[in-house]
Scaffold this active site. Structure first.
Site, PDB file in Angstrom:
ATOM      1  N   HIS A   1      -2.234  -8.676   1.842  1.00 60.19           N
ATOM      2  CA  HIS A   1      -1.751  -7.467   2.524  1.00 60.19           C
ATOM      3  C   HIS A   1      -2.644  -7.114   3.710  1.00 60.19           C
ATOM      4  O   HIS A   1      -2.285  -7.375   4.847  1.00 60.19           O
ATOM      5  CB  HIS A   1      -1.697  -6.316   1.515  1.00 60.19           C
ATOM      6  CG  HIS A   1      -0.988  -5.091   2.006  1.00 60.19           C
ATOM      7  ND1 HIS A   1      -0.201  -5.071   3.124  1.00 60.19           N
ATOM      8  CD2 HIS A   1      -0.953  -3.818   1.513  1.00 60.19           C
ATOM      9  CE1 HIS A   1       0.297  -3.859   3.304  1.00 60.19           C
ATOM     10  NE2 HIS A   1      -0.154  -3.082   2.344  1.00 60.19           N
TER      11      HIS A   1
ATOM     12  N   HIS B   1       6.704 -13.427   8.895  1.00 60.52           N
ATOM     13  CA  HIS B   1       6.732 -12.088   8.309  1.00 60.52           C
ATOM     14  C   HIS B   1       7.776 -12.066   7.207  1.00 60.52           C
ATOM     15  O   HIS B   1       8.803 -12.739   7.287  1.00 60.52           O
ATOM     16  CB  HIS B   1       7.072 -11.038   9.378  1.00 60.52           C
ATOM     17  CG  HIS B   1       6.835  -9.631   8.931  1.00 60.52           C
ATOM     18  ND1 HIS B   1       7.780  -8.920   8.237  1.00 60.52           N
ATOM     19  CD2 HIS B   1       5.753  -8.818   9.065  1.00 60.52           C
ATOM     20  CE1 HIS B   1       7.298  -7.717   7.977  1.00 60.52           C
ATOM     21  NE2 HIS B   1       6.075  -7.634   8.456  1.00 60.52           N
TER      22      HIS B   1
ATOM     23  N   ASP C   1      -0.862  -8.955  12.832  1.00 55.08           N
ATOM     24  CA  ASP C   1      -2.213  -9.436  12.568  1.00 55.08           C
ATOM     25  C   ASP C   1      -2.652 -10.521  13.537  1.00 55.08           C
ATOM     26  O   ASP C   1      -3.839 -10.846  13.624  1.00 55.08           O
ATOM     27  CB  ASP C   1      -2.309  -9.969  11.135  1.00 55.08           C
ATOM     28  CG  ASP C   1      -2.042  -8.885  10.115  1.00 55.08           C
ATOM     29  OD1 ASP C   1      -2.704  -7.840  10.200  1.00 55.08           O
ATOM     30  OD2 ASP C   1      -1.175  -9.086   9.249  1.00 55.08           O
TER      31      ASP C   1
ATOM     32  N   ARG D   1       4.717  -4.769  17.101  1.00 54.05           N
ATOM     33  CA  ARG D   1       3.311  -4.360  17.044  1.00 54.05           C
ATOM     34  C   ARG D   1       2.414  -5.418  17.679  1.00 54.05           C
ATOM     35  O   ARG D   1       1.356  -5.090  18.221  1.00 54.05           O
ATOM     36  CB  ARG D   1       2.916  -4.094  15.592  1.00 54.05           C
ATOM     37  CG  ARG D   1       3.709  -2.966  14.936  1.00 54.05           C
ATOM     38  CD  ARG D   1       3.390  -2.856  13.451  1.00 54.05           C
ATOM     39  NE  ARG D   1       3.740  -4.091  12.752  1.00 54.05           N
ATOM     40  CZ  ARG D   1       3.421  -4.344  11.475  1.00 54.05           C
ATOM     41  NH1 ARG D   1       2.736  -3.443  10.776  1.00 54.05           N
ATOM     42  NH2 ARG D   1       3.782  -5.471  10.907  1.00 54.05           N
TER      43      ARG D   1
ATOM     44  N   SER E   1       0.817  -1.212   0.000  1.00 56.44           N
ATOM     45  CA  SER E   1       0.000   0.000   0.000  1.00 56.44           C
ATOM     46  C   SER E   1       0.851   1.262   0.000  1.00 56.44           C
ATOM     47  O   SER E   1       0.541   2.240  -0.705  1.00 56.44           O
ATOM     48  CB  SER E   1      -0.961   0.005   1.189  1.00 56.44           C
ATOM     49  OG  SER E   1      -0.266  -0.169   2.404  1.00 56.44           O
TER      50      SER E   1
END
Length: 470
Positions: A301, A350, A405, A359, A271
């Site tokens: 994504h 990842h 996520d 995160r 993005s």
């Protein structure tokens, strides 16, 4: 000096002097004034770097990388963040814990609650830690700019079918708002190149200001009554929560955390890269980020957190039906069933990171503080204890640790935000900050049209044949 010390020093430097403190009068430098002071120096520094070191080689490209999506190819300039395989993301040199310690919060005291998104906007644009007063001026400015959403956008969104994917609607809404672009008008009027960044900044701040209403309108239309209620006495994130229909200070804090940690992840993610690429054609920030949203909508994504939540709920449902407790043993059983079926464990691994995503860690800490007894949170916590060992034994992943996520969907679900098809829209509100803060500097530094060289399979075969030692 470590980054935390640098951040603390920077924060101290931004406090009022003894003289101004004694008089009670101080001057708050605006965001625009701060950037105007920085641009000439950064332009000169980049020009000197190119002149003195432009011919130096910083990497090589293999045929594997060329075929494999340019993974790891060093070919982008990115101001706002850097991703290290071992320590994770840094925003302007600051880790997430450092940001949490030094950036202003809703309470007014750094380190007391989650950072305000406005403070991260300021940091990413200027590389400076703002004062609370500076953040408050930016909050007020964004609230004022929110009135610049063109009058045709909400009726257009209201006309869209409810079964159209929320990300499709989000892209449509932002594209429709492009009629308000200051950059497009200035370009059409022949503004000189050295002023592009001024009009780009106007658009960027306006995009930040209007996308919460676009996003909230979609949410309220698709899942509820279509009514959007604002509360601009709050900060950006708190007001967004009210527009979504949530009135819980704890959820406000989650949204502040969520929006901040998803803003940027260096320039190579799809993005951000798409926003930069389209912006390099001199498309205005509305069109550039609408393209970024379309990249974010891809399953590889921005849709990953809902896949994690589905996997956890499937695990929970399976063992409840069988009358078994969800624990380390049953999670291990379900994980191996998934892997043996040639499927991936969502939320783990990842493309860049080789350790637990920071995160993930900050969301885990939020969960421990706000919802330690939540059943789904407990499952995520147990998965965290056993999954790295399972994936290491499986032996087919470079990183067996959780990513961002792995946790975000579970936290949202706790507060009753159960419409997981919409989760990527929240991601899209956040990621606008990273992509568009960089787009400002693209225009300020005069970065050119991005145009990499491609090769045919025949050329690659010929090159490999004729260069056996390459």
């Amino acid at each position: 000096m470590n980054s935390l010390s640098r951040a603390s020093r920077l924060l101290n430097n931004l406090k009022p002097s003894a003289a101004t403190a004694s008089t009670g009068v101080r001057s708050i430098t605006t965001l625009q004034e701060t950037l105007a002071a920085q641009v000439p120096g950064k332009q000169a520094k980049l020009a000197a770097l190119k002149k003195e070191h432009g011919s130096k080689v910083i990497g090589k490209v293999t045929i594997d990388q060329l075929i494999g999506g340019a993974r790891g190819v060093k070919c982008m300039l990115w101001e706002t963040s850097n991703l290290d395989a071992e320590e994770g993301i840094r925003f302007r040199g600051l880790t997430i814990p450092e940001c949490q310690q030094v950036l202003p919060t809703y309470s007014g005291k750094a380190g007391d609650g989650e950072p305000l998104l406005e403070s991260l906007i300021w940091l990413l644009l200027t590389s400076e830690v703002p004062t609370k007063e500076q953040v408050d001026t930016l909050t007020a400015e964004l609230h004022e700019r929110s009135s610049k959403l063109p009058s045709h956008v909400v009726p257009l969104l209201n006309s869209l079918p409810k079964d159209m994917h929320p990300m499709t609607q989000f892209s449509i809404g932002l594209n429709a708002a492009q009629t308000a672009s200051s950059f497009a008008k200035a370009y059409a009027d022949g503004v000189p190149k050295n002023e592009y960044h001024l009009y780009a900044l106007e658009d960027i701040l306006n995009v930040f200001a209007v996308i919460p209403e676009i996003a909230a309108t979609i949410y309220r239309n698709v899942y509820f009554d279509g009514v959007v209620t604002k509360d601009q006495s709050l900060d950006y994130s708190g007001n967004f929560c009210r527009m979504l229909g949530y009135n819980n200070p704890s959820f406000d804090e989650l949204m502040r955390l969520y929006l901040c940690i998803h803003t940027d992840h260096e320039g190579g993610n799809a993005s951000a890269h798409t926003t930069h690429l389209v912006g390099s054609t001199l498309s205005d920030p509305y069109l550039s980020y609408a393209a970024g949203l379309n990249a974010l909508a891809g399953p590889l994504h921005g849709l990953a957190n809902q896949e994690v939540l589905k996997w956890i709920q499937a695990l929970q449902e399976k063992f409840e039906k069988e009358g078994k407790e969800v624990n380390a043993d049953t999670i291990t059983e379900f994980a191996w069933e998934t892997l043996n079926a040639k499927k991936v464990i969502p939320g783990y691994g990842h493309a860049v990171l080789r350790k637990t995503d920071p995160r993930y860690t900050c969301q885990r800490e939020f969960g421990l503080k706000h919802m330690p007894d939540d059943p789904l949170f407990k499952i995520v916590e147990t998965i965290y204890q056993v999954m790295p060992g399972i994936l290491t034994e499986h032996g087919k992943v470079a990183n067996p640790y959780p990513n961002v996520d792995s946790h975000s969907g579970v936290l949202l679900w706790h507060y009753g935000f159960t419409q997981y098809q919409y989760y990527t829209v929240l991601f899209g509100v956040s990621r606008a900050v990273g992509g568009l803060c960089q787009l400002y500097w693209d225009r300020a530094l005069g970065l050119p049209l991005e145009r990499p060289k491609s090769h045919t399979p025949e050329w690659l075969e010929s090159f490999a044949k004729n260069n056996p030692d390459a």
